[in-house]
Write an enzyme that holds these catalytic residues in place. Structure first.
Site, PDB file in Angstrom:
ATOM      1  N   ARG A   1       0.874  -1.192   0.000  1.00  0.00           N
ATOM      2  CA  ARG A   1       0.000   0.000   0.000  1.00  0.00           C
ATOM      3  C   ARG A   1       0.908   1.238   0.000  1.00  0.00           C
ATOM      4  O   ARG A   1       1.437   1.602   1.030  1.00  0.00           O
ATOM      5  CB  ARG A   1      -0.875  -0.047   1.265  1.00  0.00           C
ATOM      6  CG  ARG A   1      -2.059   0.897   1.252  1.00  0.00           C
ATOM      7  CD  ARG A   1      -2.589   1.081   2.672  1.00  0.00           C
ATOM      8  NE  ARG A   1      -1.702   1.915   3.431  1.00  0.00           N
ATOM      9  CZ  ARG A   1      -1.466   1.813   4.753  1.00  0.00           C
ATOM     10  NH1 ARG A   1      -2.069   0.909   5.473  1.00  0.00           N
ATOM     11  NH2 ARG A   1      -0.628   2.639   5.346  1.00  0.00           N
TER      12      ARG A   1
ATOM     13  N   HIS B   1      -3.299   4.633   4.766  1.00  0.00           N
ATOM     14  CA  HIS B   1      -4.453   3.729   4.803  1.00  0.00           C
ATOM     15  C   HIS B   1      -5.696   4.427   4.234  1.00  0.00           C
ATOM     16  O   HIS B   1      -6.409   3.889   3.406  1.00  0.00           O
ATOM     17  CB  HIS B   1      -4.715   3.270   6.236  1.00  0.00           C
ATOM     18  CG  HIS B   1      -6.023   2.567   6.383  1.00  0.00           C
ATOM     19  ND1 HIS B   1      -6.250   1.323   5.859  1.00  0.00           N
ATOM     20  CD2 HIS B   1      -7.190   2.953   6.959  1.00  0.00           C
ATOM     21  CE1 HIS B   1      -7.503   0.970   6.114  1.00  0.00           C
ATOM     22  NE2 HIS B   1      -8.085   1.931   6.770  1.00  0.00           N
TER      23      HIS B   1
ATOM     24  N   TYR C   1       4.402   5.084  11.653  1.00  0.00           N
ATOM     25  CA  TYR C   1       4.630   3.642  11.838  1.00  0.00           C
ATOM     26  C   TYR C   1       5.459   2.980  10.748  1.00  0.00           C
ATOM     27  O   TYR C   1       5.684   1.773  10.804  1.00  0.00           O
ATOM     28  CB  TYR C   1       3.299   2.902  12.015  1.00  0.00           C
ATOM     29  CG  TYR C   1       2.300   3.088  10.883  1.00  0.00           C
ATOM     30  CD1 TYR C   1       2.349   2.307   9.741  1.00  0.00           C
ATOM     31  CD2 TYR C   1       1.293   4.053  10.971  1.00  0.00           C
ATOM     32  CE1 TYR C   1       1.426   2.475   8.708  1.00  0.00           C
ATOM     33  CE2 TYR C   1       0.368   4.228   9.946  1.00  0.00           C
ATOM     34  CZ  TYR C   1       0.442   3.441   8.824  1.00  0.00           C
ATOM     35  OH  TYR C   1      -0.455   3.610   7.808  1.00  0.00           O
TER      36      TYR C   1
HETATM   37  C1  LIG Z   1     -14.778  -5.463  11.884  1.00  0.00           C
HETATM   38  C2  LIG Z   1     -13.908  -4.270  11.692  1.00  0.00           C
HETATM   39  N1  LIG Z   1     -12.864  -4.060  12.503  1.00  0.00           N
HETATM   40  C3  LIG Z   1     -12.070  -2.974  12.342  1.00  0.00           C
HETATM   41  C4  LIG Z   1     -12.317  -2.091  11.342  1.00  0.00           C
HETATM   42  C5  LIG Z   1     -11.421  -0.878  11.160  1.00  0.00           C
HETATM   43  N2  LIG Z   1     -10.580  -1.059   9.976  1.00  0.00           N
HETATM   44  C6  LIG Z   1     -10.919  -0.539   8.787  1.00  0.00           C
HETATM   45  S1  LIG Z   1      -9.825  -0.914   7.589  1.00  0.00           S
HETATM   46  C7  LIG Z   1      -8.848  -1.785   8.657  1.00  0.00           C
HETATM   47  C8  LIG Z   1      -7.587  -2.447   8.169  1.00  0.00           C
HETATM   48  C9  LIG Z   1      -7.824  -3.538   7.181  1.00  0.00           C
HETATM   49  O1  LIG Z   1      -6.619  -3.968   6.634  1.00  0.00           O
HETATM   50  P1  LIG Z   1      -6.551  -4.930   5.401  1.00  0.00           P
HETATM   51  O2  LIG Z   1      -7.649  -5.916   5.455  1.00  0.00           O
HETATM   52  O3  LIG Z   1      -5.171  -5.458   5.311  1.00  0.00           O
HETATM   53  O4  LIG Z   1      -6.876  -3.983   4.139  1.00  0.00           O
HETATM   54  P2  LIG Z   1      -6.053  -2.743   3.565  1.00  0.00           P
HETATM   55  O5  LIG Z   1      -6.610  -1.514   4.218  1.00  0.00           O
HETATM   56  O6  LIG Z   1      -4.626  -2.968   3.874  1.00  0.00           O
HETATM   57  O7  LIG Z   1      -6.335  -2.713   2.106  1.00  0.00           O
HETATM   58  C10 LIG Z   1      -9.385  -1.752   9.943  1.00  0.00           C
HETATM   59  C11 LIG Z   1      -8.768  -2.399  11.111  1.00  0.00           C
HETATM   60  C12 LIG Z   1     -13.432  -2.332  10.504  1.00  0.00           C
HETATM   61  N3  LIG Z   1     -13.737  -1.535   9.484  1.00  0.00           N
HETATM   62  N4  LIG Z   1     -14.198  -3.427  10.700  1.00  0.00           N
END
Ligand SMILES: Cc1ncc(C[n+]2csc(CCOP(=O)(O)OP(=O)(O)O)c2C)c(N)n1
Ligand SMILES: [Mg+2]
Length: 392
Positions: free
Chosen positions: A280, A284, A293
């Site tokens: 990425r 985020h 980080y």
């Molecule tokens: C059930 C839930 N827990 C926490 C979140 C908060 N949250 C949103 S995106 C994210 C990270 C997800 O990471 P990843 O699946 O690796 O996708 P990326 O953003 O790296 O594409 C988190 C923890 C959420 N949306 N839903």
């Protein structure tokens, strides 16, 4: 051994397996300079497909750059970019049939564009105006489009995974020659829904492609703090699923893997897991600052593996693209996105009466009452609702 289907060797000394017992190769076809590995087997691709892939990547880059800027200017409330992961998203969607159903996480708008979502449709969603297909009920970037077989994004992580198992299964039951594809991040793969969804898909034989974008982070959590196993691919094997790991910044590797995954899913009525190793490049979301980080050096290292640049060099090598075509395309999309922002932000927002339609066939008395209360509240505090006050 009645609970295992595979034949199991018997040993007479204690011997444990560990995460490296399963050696998982990574598929690479395209090198950084745009040439292919000598022994590589290329996917099915012609000039028209390559141009469509490249066009989608350029549009996505421009959209991401401009809309992150628009968020910074306070014009939209939220944004997420696909930057650095374009090959994973575009390479995979390009291997599909237009009627294969897409269940995305949130960083896959390039797939929606590939299917034909217009610049105007993107803007209407992000500005929640009256032309938004989702009627202004979702945060920006939570797109959905039934005509393009793209199910609406939902914020809670991983909910799309068991749903995708069900979609693939229903396509099979209807006798359609289509699959479902489910995109998710490696962070979402820590949710219980991932495990339930994959196990059900393997056991019930659902023709679904589970496409993991392993981009190194779940917001600020690096993969080393997310799981201790051999990535996400090892889990596919654990569920008895056809599995492959690919270089997610290599358009041709992603395309080849997904083309074959689709053919396999249809032929065997079975799921496939693809783990795309990518990065990425951006934050985020517009609410995040990665400098807290991760290091600039790490980001700079990954800039060297830009998937859009690598594919562009391949096209230039093939004589399918000139450098000047590329810069003209970027400029065309910059103008188009800018013009589209100006139109979309001036359109009125959806009226509040729309809020309770589409929930039930006819709104229930309780919902009617809640809407009435809401309208009274907005009338009482008009200064807090500048976009809606005059429309209730
Ligand atoms: C059930 C839930 N827990 C926490 C979140 C908060 N949250 C949103 S995106 C994210 C990270 C997800 O990471 P990843 O699946 O690796 O996708 P990326 O953003 O790296 O594409 C988190 C923890 C959420 N949306 N839903
Ligand atoms: Mg991630």
């Amino acid at each position: 051994m009645s609970n295992t289907k595979s034949t199991t060797e018997t040993v007479h000394r204690v011997s444990f397996l560990d995460k490296d017992s399963l050696s998982i190769p990574i598929l690479k076809i395209l090198q950084a300079d745009g040439t292919t590995f000598e022994e590589a087997v290329l996917p099915v691709i012609d000039q028209a497909l390559a141009e469509k892939i490249h066009d989608t990547c350029v549009f996505t880059r421009v959209l991401d750059e401009r809309m992150l800027g628009a968020q910074r200017q306070g014009r939209i409330s939220f944004y997420m970019t696909c930057t650095g992961e374009e090959a994973s998203v575009v390479g995979s969607v390009a291997a599909l049939d237009d009627e294969d159903v897409i269940l995305a996480q949130y960083r896959e708008h390039a797939a929606l564009r590939y299917r034909g979502f217009t610049t105007e449709q993107f803007m209407n969603q992000m500005f929640s105006n009256e032309k938004d297909l989702g009627k202004g009920r979702q945060m920006p970037i939570h797109y959905g489009c039934s005509a393009l077989h793209y199910q609406t994004i939902s914020s809670p992580l991983a909910t799309q995974i068991p749903q995708a198992t069900g979609v693939g299964y229903s396509l099979k039951m209807q006798g359609k020659r289509n699959v479902a594809i489910c995109y998710f991040g490696e962070g979402a793969a820590s949710e219980g829904d991932f495990h339930a969804g994959l196990n059900m898909a393997a056991v019930l034989k659902s023709p679904t492609i589970f496409f993991c974008r392993n981009n190194g982070y779940a917001i600020s959590t690096p993969t080393s703090e997310q799981f201790a196993g051999n990535g996400i691919a090892s889990r596919g094997v654990g569920y008895g699923m056809h599995t492959i790991r690919v270089d997610g910044n290599d358009m041709l590797a992603v395309l080849a893997a997904t083309q074959q995954a689709r053919a396999y899913a249809l032929e065997h009525n079975a799921p496939v897991l693809i783990e795309a190793m990518t990065y990425r490049l951006g934050a985020h979301s517009s609410s995040d600052d990665p400098s807290g980080y991760r290091s600039k050096e790490e980001e700079a290292k990954w800039q060297q593996h830009d998937p859009v640049q690598r594919f562009k060099l391949w096209m230039i090598n093939k004589g399918w693209l000139a450098e000047s075509d590329d810069s003209a395309l970027y400029e065309k999309y910059r103008q188009e996105v800018l013009a589209s922002v100006k139109v979309a932000e001036k359109l009125p927002v959806v009226t509040i009466d729309e809020l309770i339609t589409d929930v039930y066939d006819t709104p229930t008395p309780r919902l009617e009452q809640q809407l009435k209360n809401l309208k009274q509240h907005i009338k009482k505090y008009p200064e807090s609702y500048p976009n809606s006050a005059g429309r209730v």
